[in-house]
Design a protein around this motif. Structure first.
Motif, short mmCIF file in Angstrom:
data_model
loop_
_atom_site.label_atom_id
_atom_site.label_comp_id
_atom_site.label_asym_id
_atom_site.label_seq_id
_atom_site.Cartn_x
_atom_site.Cartn_y
_atom_site.Cartn_z
N ASN A 108 6.01 7.71 -2.64
CA ASN A 108 6.76 6.71 -3.40
C ASN A 108 6.48 5.27 -2.97
O ASN A 108 7.11 4.35 -3.48
N MET A 109 5.57 5.08 -2.03
CA MET A 109 5.31 3.73 -1.54
C MET A 109 4.33 2.99 -2.47
O MET A 109 3.18 3.41 -2.62
N PRO A 110 4.75 1.89 -3.07
CA PRO A 110 3.80 1.06 -3.85
C PRO A 110 2.76 0.45 -2.92
O PRO A 110 3.03 0.19 -1.74
N THR A 111 1.58 0.23 -3.45
CA THR A 111 0.50 -0.31 -2.62
C THR A 111 0.85 -1.67 -2.04
O THR A 111 0.40 -2.01 -0.94
N GLY A 112 1.65 -2.44 -2.74
CA GLY A 112 2.01 -3.77 -2.24
C GLY A 112 3.03 -3.76 -1.13
O GLY A 112 3.21 -4.77 -0.44
N PRO A 168 -3.71 2.90 2.20
CA PRO A 168 -4.63 3.46 3.20
C PRO A 168 -3.94 4.54 4.04
O PRO A 168 -2.80 4.37 4.47
N LEU A 169 -4.64 5.64 4.26
CA LEU A 169 -4.07 6.76 5.00
C LEU A 169 -4.63 6.89 6.41
O LEU A 169 -4.27 7.81 7.14
N GLN A 173 -8.67 7.83 -9.64
CA GLN A 173 -9.93 8.10 -8.95
C GLN A 173 -9.89 7.63 -7.51
O GLN A 173 -9.13 6.73 -7.14
N LEU A 174 -10.73 8.27 -6.72
CA LEU A 174 -10.86 7.93 -5.30
C LEU A 174 -11.87 6.80 -5.16
O LEU A 174 -13.04 6.96 -5.51
N THR A 175 -11.44 5.66 -4.67
CA THR A 175 -12.32 4.50 -4.55
C THR A 175 -13.08 4.52 -3.23
O THR A 175 -12.83 5.36 -2.36
N VAL A 176 -14.00 3.58 -3.08
CA VAL A 176 -14.77 3.48 -1.83
C VAL A 176 -13.83 3.20 -0.66
O VAL A 176 -13.95 3.80 0.41
N ARG A 177 -12.90 2.30 -0.87
CA ARG A 177 -11.95 1.97 0.20
C ARG A 177 -11.08 3.17 0.54
O ARG A 177 -10.78 3.42 1.71
#
Length: 460
Positions: free
Chosen positions: A146-150, A191-192, A224-228
């Motif tokens: 539930n965590m927004p990227t920001g 990021p994980l 999709q899974l990005t490079v980052r």
């Protein structure tokens, strides 16, 4: 019997109490805790109890409960009955850090889990693992999903959760992640790397980068899974030294991403026993990139490989078969991959030198041209216990050849041939052979147990 000044242990169920005591012959506690609320008390006894004043002991315990956030007393309570009372009345909405620092009891954390996630079933696995672990794992799962990227702050909210929960996390199941807001140019997820690298006891990880509730944040590529994303994921995986089971599902993987994934799993996860890439559209190019990164000594502990629905053709199956010889696999799943008969032939040839026990080639486009190789596999392999060839066009001739030699195999316990063109009567005959094998093994195991028991008695 007088239970007025006793609290029932949390391990004693109400049904057990009813089995040993008649409610009309006992005096129950005066307070409205678990032991009283859940038992149906006769109306005349209930009326008498409500008019009784609380004992001094209960008044003191109530005061401790009310002021527990300022003065958390638990281990200081010497009597088991007092602790049971406290666990039954303590507010489960108190700060998690405060509760976890003082209480480990299974009853309390099962109560917390049930009150917070009322729609979720109280899982049976709570009897196998501490409920505090199950609660913390679900808490971290919701926090990540539930965590927004920001809102991601490595030294802020993320570190706070890790300080409280990291020591209890053994299994983690992340079924979705929040997408990036449409105002950003990239589709990166949170990021994980920092999260995974700070879970020292993580043994099982199930992860998906899919999105379930996009809302107004939908944009092309948000699933999709990005490079980052792959760089952060592989950095975290390379430090999961205790990881045993890894599953990435419903996430499209590009060939270059599989190189990073193979390198990180091989570098950090030296105890990995199960790896699953489900519905990831890996393809033949992805299989090639993954295996090219691995050496002969890679994944020496891997026993389960599940590649369900990854668009692998006969070319990918051939590449896979050359590498599997060096891996001690016990279960291989290639379901929903169009490997055709040529790909199945490559897999069958490799299995002859492997101690595999379960094989799933359901819905792989296999035809009757595989008949001869499959007959050889049935006759010669000595460890295969389960084979799934369902939803393949094998035909009646395949069944006629198989019925002639199936009796040679005394090991096989399950053979799934549904929707393969075989008649129901023929499939029932195969089922009878499987039942005979299972019964024979049970009888032999029983006889061996009796012999061992006799030898032990003779030694005495």
């Amino acid at each position: 019997m007088d239970f007025t000044y006793c609290e029932f242990p949390s391990t004693v169920s109400i049904d057990t109490f009813k089995a040993y005591f008649n409610l009309t012959d006992v005096k129950l506690p005066k307070v409205g805790d678990k032991s009283v609320d859940t038992i149906q008390i006769p109306s005349e006894d209930q009326e008498g109890q409500t008019n009784q004043a609380k004992s001094l002991r209960h008044l003191v315990l109530d005061a401790i409960v009310e002021n527990w956030s300022e003065l958390p007393l638990y281990r200081q309570l010497g009597r088991r009955e007092d602790r049971n009372y406290l666990l039954s009345h303590l507010d489960t909405q108190m700060p998690l850090q405060l509760l976890s620092a003082h209480i480990r009891e299974d009853f309390f954390w099962q109560r917390c889990y049930g009150q917070r996630w009322r729609s979720a079933s109280l899982q049976v696995r709570g009897r196998e693992r501490p409920w505090i672990n199950i609660y913390m794992e679900r808490h971290v799962q919701e926090f990540i999903e539930n965590m927004p990227t920001g809102d991601y702050e490595q030294e802020g909210n993320v570190q706070v959760v890790l300080d409280i929960c990291a020591a209890y996390i053994n299994q983690l199941d992340i079924s979705f992640l929040q997408p990036a807001p449409p105002t950003t140019n990239a589709n990166d997820h949170i990021p994980l790397d920092y999260l995974l690298s700070n879970l020292p006891d993580l043994r099982q990880l199930r992860l998906s980068y899919s999105t379930k509730t996009v809302g107004c944040n939908y944009q092309m590529g948000c699933n999709q899974l990005t490079v980052r994303d792959i760089l952060h994921l592989t950095k975290g995986l390379s430090q999961c030294y205790e990881l045993r089971k890894f599953c990435l599902h419903n996430t499209k993987l590009m060939p270059y991403q599989l190189r990073f994934l193979a390198h990180s799993l091989d570098k950090g996860c030296h105890h990995l026993t199960e790896m699953s890439l489900l519905h990831c559209a890996v393809g033949d190019a992805g299989i090639r990139c993954f295996l090219e990164t691995c050496g002969k000594e890679s994944f020496g502990t891997l026993t389960v490989l599940d590649l369900t629905n990854n668009k692998i053709t006969e070319e990918g199956a051939y590449i896979l078969s050359r590498t599997l010889r060096h891996v001690p696999l016990k279960k291989l799943v290639l379901r929903l991959n169009p490997i055709q008969s040529d790909g199945a032939a490559a897999i069958f040839n490799t299995l002859q030198v492997m101690p595999i026990k379960e094989l799933d080639l359901g819905t792989c486009g296999i035809t009757e041209t595989i008949t001869k190789l499959f007959m050889m596999l049935i006759c010669q392999h000595t460890t295969l216990l389960e084979i799934d060839l369902s939803n393949n066009s094998l035909g009646e001739d395949f069944g006629k050849h198989l019925i002639k030699i199936i009796g040679c195999n005394k090991v096989l316990e399950r053979l799934d041939l549904r929707n393969t063109g075989l008649s129901l009567d023929m499939r029932r005959k195969f089922q009878d052979f499987m039942i005979e094998n299972v019964d024979r093994k049970k009888h032999e195991a029983f006889k061996q147990k009796q012999r061992d028991k006799f030898k032990a008695m003779m030694q005495l």
